[in-house]
Design a protein around this motif. Sequence first.
Motif, PDB file in Angstrom:
ATOM      1  N   GLY A  29       0.858  -1.184   0.000  1.00 32.15           N
ATOM      2  CA  GLY A  29       0.000   0.000   0.000  1.00 32.15           C
ATOM      3  C   GLY A  29       0.891   1.229   0.000  1.00 32.15           C
ATOM      4  O   GLY A  29       2.090   1.140   0.292  1.00 32.15           O
ATOM      5  N   GLY A  30       0.318   2.371  -0.330  1.00 29.69           N
ATOM      6  CA  GLY A  30       1.096   3.595  -0.473  1.00 29.69           C
ATOM      7  C   GLY A  30       1.967   3.902   0.740  1.00 29.69           C
ATOM      8  O   GLY A  30       3.103   4.369   0.606  1.00 29.69           O
ATOM      9  N   VAL A  31       1.460   3.618   1.928  1.00 30.02           N
ATOM     10  CA  VAL A  31       2.183   3.983   3.149  1.00 30.02           C
ATOM     11  C   VAL A  31       3.459   3.154   3.334  1.00 30.02           C
ATOM     12  O   VAL A  31       4.370   3.538   4.066  1.00 30.02           O
ATOM     13  CB  VAL A  31       1.229   3.861   4.371  1.00 30.02           C
ATOM     14  N   ALA A  32       3.553   2.019   2.629  1.00 34.22           N
ATOM     15  CA  ALA A  32       4.745   1.184   2.760  1.00 34.22           C
ATOM     16  C   ALA A  32       6.003   1.898   2.262  1.00 34.22           C
ATOM     17  O   ALA A  32       7.129   1.460   2.518  1.00 34.22           O
ATOM     18  CB  ALA A  32       4.554  -0.141   2.029  1.00 34.22           C
ATOM     19  N   ALA A  33       5.814   3.019   1.552  1.00 29.53           N
ATOM     20  CA  ALA A  33       6.971   3.809   1.122  1.00 29.53           C
ATOM     21  C   ALA A  33       7.642   4.450   2.332  1.00 29.53           C
ATOM     22  O   ALA A  33       8.802   4.842   2.284  1.00 29.53           O
ATOM     23  CB  ALA A  33       6.514   4.903   0.154  1.00 29.53           C
ATOM     24  N   ASN A  34       6.919   4.550   3.413  1.00 32.60           N
ATOM     25  CA  ASN A  34       7.397   5.251   4.592  1.00 32.60           C
ATOM     26  C   ASN A  34       8.232   4.304   5.457  1.00 32.60           C
ATOM     27  O   ASN A  34       7.708   3.439   6.152  1.00 32.60           O
ATOM     28  CB  ASN A  34       6.176   5.772   5.363  1.00 32.60           C
ATOM     29  N   SER A  35       9.535   4.488   5.414  1.00 29.99           N
ATOM     30  CA  SER A  35      10.409   3.556   6.124  1.00 29.99           C
ATOM     31  C   SER A  35      10.232   3.653   7.636  1.00 29.99           C
ATOM     32  O   SER A  35      10.536   2.715   8.365  1.00 29.99           O
ATOM     33  CB  SER A  35      11.859   3.819   5.746  1.00 29.99           C
ATOM     34  N   GLY A  36       9.723   4.788   8.099  1.00 27.66           N
ATOM     35  CA  GLY A  36       9.479   4.944   9.534  1.00 27.66           C
ATOM     36  C   GLY A  36       8.401   3.992  10.012  1.00 27.66           C
ATOM     37  O   GLY A  36       8.495   3.399  11.092  1.00 27.66           O
ATOM     38  N   ILE A  37       7.358   3.835   9.203  1.00 27.08           N
ATOM     39  CA  ILE A  37       6.271   2.935   9.570  1.00 27.08           C
ATOM     40  C   ILE A  37       6.764   1.488   9.520  1.00 27.08           C
ATOM     41  O   ILE A  37       6.477   0.682  10.401  1.00 27.08           O
ATOM     42  CB  ILE A  37       5.063   3.102   8.616  1.00 27.08           C
TER      43      ILE A  37
END
Lengths: 368, 322
Positions: free
Chosen positions: B218-226
């Motif tokens: 999903g789009g948020v997986a780009a966020n390495s912090g998450i």
Amino acid sequence: MKVTFPHMGNLYIPLRTFFENLGAEVVVPPLSSKRTLEIGCKYSPEFACLPLKVTLGNFIEALEMGADTIVMAGGVGPCRFGYYAEVQREILKDLGYDFDMIVLEPPQGHFWDLIKKFKYITNKKSFKEIYLAGKLAWKKIILLDRLEKMVNRIRAVELEKGKTDKAYKKALNLISNARDEQELAFARQQIEKEISSIKKAKERNLLKVGLVGEIYTLLEPFVNFNIEKQLGELGVLVERSIYISQWVRENLLPSFMKSKEPEVLAKLAEPYIPCFVGGHGRESVAQIVSYAKQGFDGVIHLLPLTCMPEIVAKSVLPMVSKIHSIPVMTLVLDEHSAETGLRTRLEAFIDLIRERKEEEEFGVLSWD
Amino acid sequence: MECYLGIDVGSVSTNFALIDKHGKMLKKLYLRTAGRPIETIKSGLKMLKEDLKDDIEIKGVGTTGSGRKLASVIVGADVVKNEITAHAVASISEIPTVQTILEIGGQDSKIIILRDGIVVDFAMNTVCAAGTGSFLDRQAQRLGIPIELFGEIAIRSKNPTRIAGRCAVFAESDMIHKQQLGYKVEDILKGLCQALVRNYLANVAKGKEINPPVVFQGGVAANSGIKRAFEEELGMEIIVPEHFDVMGALGAALLAKKAMSQNKQKQTNFYGFEAAFKEHRAESFECNGCPNLCEIVQIYVDNKLIARWGDRCGRWSENVAV
Ligand code: SF4
Ligand code: SF4
């Protein structure tokens, strides 16, 4: 006196027959709609369960149409159903409506109380007249249940899309309009003929799904987004765990007329829920076990948000599902539920059980 | 060359995936829907067309996402699938042994549990904003951080700020409060990541058994912090697949490929890239037939009514032959 009552699926058909045959004037509230829900929610406590809100909406719509006597079921046990009538009465009084509310408590040994109430509603009709009106209504209930069962089986395999639902609509009218037992018998023949004439596709691997859960959300297509129809359209044979006849048996008939079935069933839930938890919480669990034993492919569990008995049931479902190796999906419904979200979940669930079934045919998957 | 096209239409983004007959990704697009799904679908088609060589032949089309039906009537789809199945199919194609899929997109989040390549359980959250990408976007904006840098900065934090994450409104006011108190931006960002992960595990995953391999998409997986916050919370390695941002579209394309290969005779329903140049119009009106007041959506192509839905009773949808 103009009598009204809340909607719950097709219950209005036998209720109207019953009261009309006793000479009462009946105001059937408009079928539950978005408007019903809106006014119901507006005047209900926010955390009340959905059935309270929608039936309150039914009452307001009926009172607007001139009804002056509300007949409502009571209830016992730990769940809130027992307070419904009282809460609704107070809300309606506060809104300034002038009406009488008659609460039918489940006749645990107080069957005569119930008869007395009917006598009051129907202007002192004799016991025999009440019995006869009750008999016709009961026969309608039995036929309605049969009809719903037939429809749920055929819809999944109909060749011509929409045919079953057309026949269903027609059948409801026939049952509704039958004035005596003879007419009803005739209606029954016609309905059976019509339904059996629907052309069916040959489906070798038909999926079977059971529906369990809180009775009102199961029986009222408005709040469950007509889930039976949706599943049928997805090519799934549906069986519902509760029908109106059962509700009437449990809630309105004297105990000696009750079937032993529920007790036998409750045993199935014993390892998970050993005691009565109100509503149909225990039955839901028992039904899931029973569906698993009958070889169903999956079960959908419906409940209104904040429904206590079903939340108890839900808490043991992961275990039940694992032990009996049957997929179960819980759908929680409230006034904010949207049809698209529900549809996506239904489709995904059907994909899930279909794949599982296909895999099982080759004998590889173990459901853990 | 034979190809298959997958389109995933959500309220936040509309994604395209074009694959070859071996399932290899040829081209992907991630577009903002911005409340105009029809326009977005059409511009996606145009972009694909311009980018591709002429020897491309679309053999099958799949659509998914909350706008799957709309997409299907516009482009002519062979398969119309729900998001859960589409995401699972895509994930299996990249990591065949996957047992858990965590998916967080712009508008909703899901968890999918698989065993032996089969979906055995899932849950979706479409209500709570605190568990979605839109929430992160908003907070990044508030802090003046470009969303692309969110994860990078968050990972630097040594001492994450605790943000109340139960609900989007609380999280937001709590974050503003912490910001005013002068906490470091990286600590706040990391705190937000942890709050989102906690919220996701409590509200979406809700006690489901999370077994590895765990795939995060999903789009948020780009966020390495998450991603990092998930790893810390679950104590497991988290895999972000190559095409994490268009997995729904990829799944739809794979499903179209499967459907068409099962039935060799079948011709695709795809209207061709010319569909992008037709004139589409969506209209809606309120039906007054009963107090349900359904909003009926009608889709016109070149002024011809081709689809209609939104009615509860079948009064409108039954009368259009699609
Ligand atoms: S069974 Fe559930 S929905 Fe029905 S009254 Fe009880 S708590 Fe409410
Ligand atoms: S579409 Fe059907 S259910 Fe909806 S408002 Fe019109 S008549 Fe009522």
